[in-house]
Design a protein around this motif. Structure first.
Motif, PDB file in Angstrom:
ATOM      1  N   LYS A   9       8.295 -26.394 -37.628  1.00 34.31           N
ATOM      2  CA  LYS A   9       7.040 -27.131 -37.358  1.00 34.31           C
ATOM      3  C   LYS A   9       5.974 -26.219 -37.777  1.00 34.31           C
ATOM      4  CE  LYS A   9       6.170 -28.531 -33.110  1.00 34.31           C
ATOM      5  NZ  LYS A   9       5.567 -29.151 -31.931  1.00 34.31           N
ATOM      6  N   GLU A  12       0.368 -29.884 -35.685  1.00 30.77           N
ATOM      7  CA  GLU A  12       0.330 -31.083 -34.888  1.00 30.77           C
ATOM      8  C   GLU A  12      -0.785 -31.404 -34.490  1.00 30.77           C
ATOM      9  OE1 GLU A  12       3.256 -32.720 -31.133  1.00 30.77           O
ATOM     10  OE2 GLU A  12       3.175 -30.839 -31.720  1.00 30.77           O
ATOM     11  N   VAL A  17       2.940 -34.781 -37.025  1.00 32.50           N
ATOM     12  CA  VAL A  17       3.452 -33.325 -37.160  1.00 32.50           C
ATOM     13  C   VAL A  17       3.949 -33.052 -38.484  1.00 32.50           C
ATOM     14  CG1 VAL A  17       5.208 -31.947 -35.911  1.00 32.50           C
ATOM     15  CG2 VAL A  17       4.604 -34.053 -35.044  1.00 32.50           C
TER      16      VAL A  17
END
Length: 77
Positions: A9, A12, A17
């Motif tokens: 990731k 976000e 995301v």
């Protein structure tokens, strides 16, 4: 033949995301954006291929299992 896709990731917000992903655990060559409300991914480069599908499906599976968007992960088959 084995297949590997890794992701992490990178961003976000309340709606999406962002993930980097690729077939090398040290080099993430592509990005995807996951729409939170639909749990649907969009390839940032527009290329919908096996690696993209594998990453997006694994992200969604981990989200369904834990209830949170994963920080990182991999799928090996």
């Amino acid at each position: 033949m084995a297949s590997l896709v890794c992701f992490r990731k990178v961003s976000e917000d309340p709606y999406v995301v962002g993930y980097e992903f690729g077939d090398d655990p040290y080099v993430f060559s592509r990005r995807l954006t996951m729409k939170k409300d639909l749990h649907r991914a969009v390839a940032d480069d527009g290329v919908v291929d096996y690696t993209f599908l594998k990453a997006s499906r694994k992200i969604n599976a981990m989200r369904a299992e834990s209830g949170e968007w994963p920080e990182r992960g991999m799928s090996i088959s």
